[in-house]
Design a protein around this motif. Sequence first.
Motif, PDB file in Angstrom:
ATOM      1  N   ARG A  51       0.916  -1.102  -0.011  1.00  0.00           N
ATOM      2  CA  ARG A  51       0.187  -0.088  -0.121  1.00  0.00           C
ATOM      3  C   ARG A  51       0.998   1.378   0.034  1.00  0.00           C
ATOM      4  O   ARG A  51       1.681   1.326   0.863  1.00  0.00           O
ATOM      5  CB  ARG A  51      -0.791  -0.161   1.133  1.00  0.00           C
ATOM      6  N   VAL A  52       0.741   2.226  -0.881  1.00  0.00           N
ATOM      7  CA  VAL A  52       1.428   3.308  -1.055  1.00  0.00           C
ATOM      8  C   VAL A  52       1.230   4.475   0.114  1.00  0.00           C
ATOM      9  O   VAL A  52      -0.010   4.786   0.172  1.00  0.00           O
ATOM     10  CB  VAL A  52       1.258   3.897  -2.414  1.00  0.00           C
ATOM     11  N   ALA A  53       2.085   4.511   1.015  1.00  0.00           N
ATOM     12  CA  ALA A  53       1.925   5.456   1.911  1.00  0.00           C
ATOM     13  C   ALA A  53       2.457   6.866   1.698  1.00  0.00           C
ATOM     14  O   ALA A  53       2.148   7.807   2.435  1.00  0.00           O
ATOM     15  CB  ALA A  53       2.841   4.679   3.138  1.00  0.00           C
ATOM     16  N   GLU A  54       3.593   6.885   0.893  1.00  0.00           N
ATOM     17  CA  GLU A  54       4.213   8.200   0.447  1.00  0.00           C
ATOM     18  C   GLU A  54       4.597   7.987  -1.095  1.00  0.00           C
ATOM     19  O   GLU A  54       5.255   7.051  -1.659  1.00  0.00           O
ATOM     20  CB  GLU A  54       5.628   8.473   1.131  1.00  0.00           C
ATOM     21  N   CYS A  55       4.412   9.203  -1.610  1.00  0.00           N
ATOM     22  CA  CYS A  55       5.099   9.320  -3.212  1.00  0.00           C
ATOM     23  C   CYS A  55       5.680  10.670  -3.254  1.00  0.00           C
ATOM     24  O   CYS A  55       4.892  11.825  -2.991  1.00  0.00           O
ATOM     25  CB  CYS A  55       3.903   9.175  -3.930  1.00  0.00           C
ATOM     26  N   GLU A  56       6.941  10.775  -3.108  1.00  0.00           N
ATOM     27  CA  GLU A  56       7.550  12.089  -3.402  1.00  0.00           C
ATOM     28  C   GLU A  56       8.043  12.502  -4.786  1.00  0.00           C
ATOM     29  O   GLU A  56       9.024  11.545  -5.268  1.00  0.00           O
ATOM     30  CB  GLU A  56       8.569  12.153  -2.545  1.00  0.00           C
ATOM     31  N   ALA A  57       7.692  13.429  -5.502  1.00  0.00           N
ATOM     32  CA  ALA A  57       8.299  13.637  -6.735  1.00  0.00           C
ATOM     33  C   ALA A  57       9.294  15.105  -6.702  1.00  0.00           C
ATOM     34  O   ALA A  57       8.636  15.894  -5.959  1.00  0.00           O
ATOM     35  CB  ALA A  57       7.308  14.018  -7.793  1.00  0.00           C
ATOM     36  N   GLU A  58      10.414  14.849  -7.129  1.00  0.00           N
ATOM     37  CA  GLU A  58      11.500  15.940  -7.122  1.00  0.00           C
ATOM     38  C   GLU A  58      11.967  16.012  -8.424  1.00  0.00           C
ATOM     39  O   GLU A  58      12.899  15.319  -8.985  1.00  0.00           O
ATOM     40  CB  GLU A  58      12.309  15.798  -6.069  1.00  0.00           C
ATOM     41  N   GLY A  59      11.517  17.003  -9.251  1.00  0.00           N
ATOM     42  CA  GLY A  59      11.911  17.186 -10.594  1.00  0.00           C
ATOM     43  C   GLY A  59      11.558  15.795 -11.475  1.00  0.00           C
ATOM     44  O   GLY A  59      10.323  15.472 -11.364  1.00  0.00           O
ATOM     45  N   LYS A  60      12.505  14.845 -12.166  1.00  0.00           N
ATOM     46  CA  LYS A  60      11.842  13.908 -12.751  1.00  0.00           C
ATOM     47  C   LYS A  60      12.032  12.573 -11.869  1.00  0.00           C
ATOM     48  O   LYS A  60      11.569  11.512 -12.390  1.00  0.00           O
ATOM     49  CB  LYS A  60      12.699  13.589 -13.986  1.00  0.00           C
ATOM     50  N   SER A  61      12.527  12.882 -10.789  1.00  0.00           N
ATOM     51  CA  SER A  61      12.546  11.715  -9.616  1.00  0.00           C
ATOM     52  C   SER A  61      11.463  11.388  -8.945  1.00  0.00           C
ATOM     53  O   SER A  61      11.008  12.429  -8.246  1.00  0.00           O
ATOM     54  CB  SER A  61      13.659  12.236  -8.772  1.00  0.00           C
ATOM     55  N   VAL A  62      11.042  10.186  -9.134  1.00  0.00           N
ATOM     56  CA  VAL A  62       9.719   9.853  -8.067  1.00  0.00           C
ATOM     57  C   VAL A  62      10.100   8.561  -7.211  1.00  0.00           C
ATOM     58  O   VAL A  62      10.553   7.813  -7.836  1.00  0.00           O
ATOM     59  CB  VAL A  62       8.394   9.370  -8.911  1.00  0.00           C
ATOM     60  N   THR A  63       9.746   8.747  -5.966  1.00  0.00           N
ATOM     61  CA  THR A  63      10.089   7.774  -4.952  1.00  0.00           C
ATOM     62  C   THR A  63       8.897   7.425  -4.225  1.00  0.00           C
ATOM     63  O   THR A  63       8.037   8.245  -3.786  1.00  0.00           O
ATOM     64  CB  THR A  63      11.156   8.087  -3.835  1.00  0.00           C
ATOM     65  N   ILE A  64       8.585   6.076  -3.967  1.00  0.00           N
ATOM     66  CA  ILE A  64       7.368   5.719  -3.323  1.00  0.00           C
ATOM     67  C   ILE A  64       7.654   4.939  -1.906  1.00  0.00           C
ATOM     68  O   ILE A  64       8.984   4.108  -2.176  1.00  0.00           O
ATOM     69  CB  ILE A  64       6.305   5.005  -4.084  1.00  0.00           C
ATOM     70  N   ALA A  65       6.937   4.900  -0.948  1.00  0.00           N
ATOM     71  CA  ALA A  65       7.260   4.015   0.178  1.00  0.00           C
ATOM     72  C   ALA A  65       5.944   3.528   0.271  1.00  0.00           C
ATOM     73  O   ALA A  65       5.005   3.707   0.294  1.00  0.00           O
ATOM     74  CB  ALA A  65       7.398   4.936   1.297  1.00  0.00           C
ATOM     75  N   THR A  66       6.180   2.161   0.252  1.00  0.00           N
ATOM     76  CA  THR A  66       4.981   1.133   0.655  1.00  0.00           C
ATOM     77  C   THR A  66       5.168   0.274   1.843  1.00  0.00           C
ATOM     78  O   THR A  66       6.324  -0.208   2.104  1.00  0.00           O
ATOM     79  CB  THR A  66       4.700   0.085  -0.470  1.00  0.00           C
ATOM     80  N   GLY A  67       4.013  -0.117   2.587  1.00  0.00           N
ATOM     81  CA  GLY A  67       3.992  -0.897   3.470  1.00  0.00           C
ATOM     82  C   GLY A  67       3.639  -2.287   3.000  1.00  0.00           C
ATOM     83  O   GLY A  67       2.594  -2.456   2.117  1.00  0.00           O
ATOM     84  N   PHE A  68       4.169  -3.525   3.416  1.00  0.00           N
ATOM     85  CA  PHE A  68       3.702  -4.619   2.930  1.00  0.00           C
ATOM     86  C   PHE A  68       2.381  -5.075   3.184  1.00  0.00           C
ATOM     87  O   PHE A  68       2.171  -5.328   4.525  1.00  0.00           O
ATOM     88  CB  PHE A  68       4.721  -5.811   3.325  1.00  0.00           C
ATOM     89  N   ARG A  69       1.425  -4.948   2.589  1.00  0.00           N
ATOM     90  CA  ARG A  69      -0.143  -5.342   2.977  1.00  0.00           C
ATOM     91  C   ARG A  69      -0.349  -6.681   2.908  1.00  0.00           C
ATOM     92  O   ARG A  69      -0.985  -7.393   3.831  1.00  0.00           O
ATOM     93  CB  ARG A  69      -1.030  -4.488   2.084  1.00  0.00           C
ATOM     94  N   VAL A  70       0.188  -7.244   1.968  1.00  0.00           N
ATOM     95  CA  VAL A  70      -0.103  -8.834   1.777  1.00  0.00           C
ATOM     96  C   VAL A  70       1.441  -9.361   1.496  1.00  0.00           C
ATOM     97  O   VAL A  70       2.133  -9.124   0.585  1.00  0.00           O
ATOM     98  CB  VAL A  70      -0.925  -9.177   0.611  1.00  0.00           C
ATOM     99  N   ILE A  71       1.895 -10.234   2.390  1.00  0.00           N
ATOM    100  CA  ILE A  71       3.144 -10.909   2.098  1.00  0.00           C
ATOM    101  C   ILE A  71       3.290 -12.372   2.784  1.00  0.00           C
ATOM    102  O   ILE A  71       2.714 -12.521   3.967  1.00  0.00           O
ATOM    103  CB  ILE A  71       4.209 -10.011   2.467  1.00  0.00           C
ATOM    104  N   ALA A  72       3.740 -13.316   2.172  1.00  0.00           N
ATOM    105  CA  ALA A  72       3.823 -14.565   2.818  1.00  0.00           C
ATOM    106  C   ALA A  72       4.794 -14.516   4.011  1.00  0.00           C
ATOM    107  O   ALA A  72       5.798 -13.772   4.128  1.00  0.00           O
ATOM    108  CB  ALA A  72       4.318 -15.574   1.689  1.00  0.00           C
TER     109      ALA A  72
END
Length: 179
Positions: free
Chosen positions: A131-152
């Motif tokens: 689940r995307v918790a953060e999406c940071e865009a700086e210029g052409k650079s985009v970084t997302i932070a996700t929490g594992f919602r479903v994982i074995a």
Amino acid sequence: MNVPNTSYSGADQRSYYRVSTFLPVRCRRVIPSEIAGLTSEIQTREAPDVSRVDPGLAEWLDRVETKLDRILARFETEEESWMTSEGALEVTLSGSGIRFPVCEEVALDSDVLMEITIPGTPNHTVLSIGRVAECEAEGKSVTIATGFRVIAECDRDAVIAHVLEIQRSELRQRAMRDE
């Protein structure tokens, strides 16, 4: 099982220790109709028994799998396209989630399918819905932070083991510098 964070400040307590590293990560958006099927596939995953696998054979199979993934990626439809570049990406990894660069912005609280390759003999491919918790865009650079919602559990164990191996290495290096 939650492992307490051993980070440096009391104000930054987390459920899992975080490390920065480089890993191959593939990520794509998940449409709501896919979630039930993917959740079932992920939750039924089991760790492979590699105790009797020849290390040379395991390494060769990893190379074959990587080549097949590249071939298959060229034939995927647009709705199944991956939002990450090929190769190892700079990531921040913990037992509860991952931060990594993507090619385009992603809406907060949206779900993404992630394939994370943990190095080893053989490599371990972690499959997770995040689940995307953060999406940071700086210029052409985009970084997302996700929490594992479903994982074995076997996949979370592989992530935690990798994080602890990196932490062990960092602690050894720090101890050598302090001597």
